[in-house]
Design an enzyme around this catalytic site. Sequence first.
Site, mmCIF file in Angstrom:
data_model
loop_
_atom_site.group_PDB
_atom_site.id
_atom_site.type_symbol
_atom_site.label_atom_id
_atom_site.label_comp_id
_atom_site.label_asym_id
_atom_site.label_seq_id
_atom_site.Cartn_x
_atom_site.Cartn_y
_atom_site.Cartn_z
ATOM 1 N N LYS A 15 0.826 -1.218 0.000
ATOM 2 C CA LYS A 15 0.000 0.000 0.000
ATOM 3 C C LYS A 15 0.856 1.262 0.000
ATOM 4 O O LYS A 15 0.476 2.261 -0.594
ATOM 5 C CB LYS A 15 -1.012 0.006 1.151
ATOM 6 C CG LYS A 15 -0.403 -0.040 2.535
ATOM 7 C CD LYS A 15 -1.486 -0.119 3.581
ATOM 8 C CE LYS A 15 -0.915 -0.030 4.984
ATOM 9 N NZ LYS A 15 0.152 -1.038 5.271
ATOM 10 N N ARG A 90 -5.840 3.042 11.570
ATOM 11 C CA ARG A 90 -5.559 1.639 11.871
ATOM 12 C C ARG A 90 -6.473 1.113 12.964
ATOM 13 O O ARG A 90 -6.390 -0.070 13.314
ATOM 14 C CB ARG A 90 -4.119 1.512 12.340
ATOM 15 C CG ARG A 90 -3.138 1.075 11.249
ATOM 16 C CD ARG A 90 -1.788 1.040 11.895
ATOM 17 N NE ARG A 90 -0.844 0.185 11.273
ATOM 18 C CZ ARG A 90 0.108 0.607 10.425
ATOM 19 N NH1 ARG A 90 0.152 1.856 10.034
ATOM 20 N NH2 ARG A 90 0.995 -0.248 9.972
ATOM 21 N N ARG A 129 11.921 -7.537 2.389
ATOM 22 C CA ARG A 129 11.859 -6.074 2.221
ATOM 23 C C ARG A 129 13.083 -5.391 2.834
ATOM 24 O O ARG A 129 13.506 -5.713 3.931
ATOM 25 C CB ARG A 129 10.574 -5.546 2.875
ATOM 26 C CG ARG A 129 10.474 -4.035 2.822
ATOM 27 C CD ARG A 129 9.080 -3.555 3.022
ATOM 28 N NE ARG A 129 8.629 -3.619 4.407
ATOM 29 C CZ ARG A 129 7.441 -3.165 4.813
ATOM 30 N NH1 ARG A 129 6.589 -2.666 3.933
ATOM 31 N NH2 ARG A 129 7.097 -3.251 6.077
ATOM 32 N N ARG A 158 13.948 -3.371 8.055
ATOM 33 C CA ARG A 158 13.257 -2.594 9.087
ATOM 34 C C ARG A 158 13.267 -3.392 10.381
ATOM 35 O O ARG A 158 13.072 -4.606 10.353
ATOM 36 C CB ARG A 158 11.809 -2.336 8.648
ATOM 37 C CG ARG A 158 11.588 -0.946 8.103
ATOM 38 C CD ARG A 158 10.223 -0.808 7.510
ATOM 39 N NE ARG A 158 9.122 -1.000 8.462
ATOM 40 C CZ ARG A 158 7.874 -0.703 8.199
ATOM 41 N NH1 ARG A 158 7.536 -0.201 7.024
ATOM 42 N NH2 ARG A 158 6.916 -0.901 9.094
ATOM 43 N N ARG A 169 2.593 -8.074 14.039
ATOM 44 C CA ARG A 169 1.939 -7.008 13.256
ATOM 45 C C ARG A 169 0.730 -7.547 12.497
ATOM 46 O O ARG A 169 -0.291 -6.868 12.377
ATOM 47 C CB ARG A 169 2.950 -6.374 12.292
ATOM 48 C CG ARG A 169 3.959 -5.499 13.029
ATOM 49 C CD ARG A 169 5.158 -5.184 12.181
ATOM 50 N NE ARG A 169 4.836 -4.358 11.043
ATOM 51 C CZ ARG A 169 5.532 -4.363 9.905
ATOM 52 N NH1 ARG A 169 6.572 -5.151 9.759
ATOM 53 N NH2 ARG A 169 5.186 -3.569 8.925
HETATM 54 P P1 AMP Z 1 3.930 1.158 8.838
HETATM 55 O O1 AMP Z 1 5.158 1.730 8.212
HETATM 56 O O2 AMP Z 1 2.666 1.776 8.300
HETATM 57 O O3 AMP Z 1 3.901 -0.344 8.779
HETATM 58 O O4 AMP Z 1 3.978 1.570 10.401
HETATM 59 C C1 AMP Z 1 5.028 1.145 11.228
HETATM 60 C C2 AMP Z 1 4.600 1.187 12.672
HETATM 61 O O5 AMP Z 1 4.263 2.528 13.050
HETATM 62 C C3 AMP Z 1 3.359 0.378 13.009
HETATM 63 O O6 AMP Z 1 3.628 -0.987 13.223
HETATM 64 C C4 AMP Z 1 2.885 1.069 14.287
HETATM 65 O O7 AMP Z 1 3.691 0.716 15.393
HETATM 66 C C5 AMP Z 1 3.165 2.544 13.961
HETATM 67 N N1 AMP Z 1 2.001 3.180 13.292
HETATM 68 C C6 AMP Z 1 1.960 3.714 12.047
HETATM 69 N N2 AMP Z 1 0.744 4.210 11.780
HETATM 70 C C7 AMP Z 1 -0.019 3.982 12.878
HETATM 71 C C8 AMP Z 1 -1.375 4.246 13.230
HETATM 72 N N3 AMP Z 1 -2.221 4.839 12.360
HETATM 73 N N4 AMP Z 1 -1.798 3.864 14.456
HETATM 74 C C9 AMP Z 1 -0.980 3.275 15.344
HETATM 75 N N5 AMP Z 1 0.309 2.990 15.084
HETATM 76 C C10 AMP Z 1 0.799 3.334 13.865
#
Ligand code: AMP
Length: 224
Positions: A15, A90, A129, A158, A169
């Site tokens: 995404k 989320r 990744r 990461r 996750r």
């Molecule tokens: P992502 O890069 O979108 O996978 O986000 C990495 C991490 O950031 C997630 O696993 C959460 O710990 C935190 N995170 C990002 N966006 C949100 C959100 N909308 N709500 C809560 N935690 C978030």
Amino acid sequence: MGLNVIMMGPPGAGKGTQAGRFASDRGLPKISTGDMLREAVRDKNPTALEAKARMDRGELVDDATMIKIVADRLARPDVRDGFVLDGFPRTVAQARALDELMDRLDSGPLIVVDVAVPEQELVRRLAIRRICSRCGSNADPTGGEAACKQCGGTLEQRADDNQDVVLERLRVYQQATRPVLDYYRDRPTFRVVNGAQAPDHVAHELDAMIEDAARRRNGKGGIS
Ligand code: AMP
């Protein structure tokens, strides 16, 4: 009326890549809460450093912090013609807060696209990744890049892409984020794209779906 798009989907669905492509094609800002948090961690922002432990464990950062980050970002003038949100909302509480924010901004309805990918494929993709340690951009998932194409920085996994954290996750996604799809599902501007296809194919379908949703939203006339 702004073209306000939310790119939903589990970790590893692509995404972020699709949100970036669509946003740059349409000249809209891509707003990725994960990227914003990682950037703030690199800048040693105190709130982000507090959030980092949760991110590293694959847990969600609290709703109040995330809603504030997004509310501040959507208050900036560059979202006037729309935006592409990646990684937010989320939780259902975040989705409700976003609806309230959109009402206040009076910039038209949200178009929500779910990028759907089977779980086995997500685990495979997340294991390979790599992102840039300097600018945070994603490396080519087929590998073969020695350094970041954007800035020459070193590529690394990461912290939250290791196998145990990935499983957490995915569990958090099922528990907290899947209900957000049900929150949006009945809206006429909700769409699902098959994210297991080649990225170019996904981008093509996505574009058509968003165009169609925007047309319906406007009554008929296409994206305004
Ligand atoms: P992502 O890069 O979108 O996978 O986000 C990495 C991490 O950031 C997630 O696993 C959460 O710990 C935190 N995170 C990002 N966006 C949100 C959100 N909308 N709500 C809560 N935690 C978030």
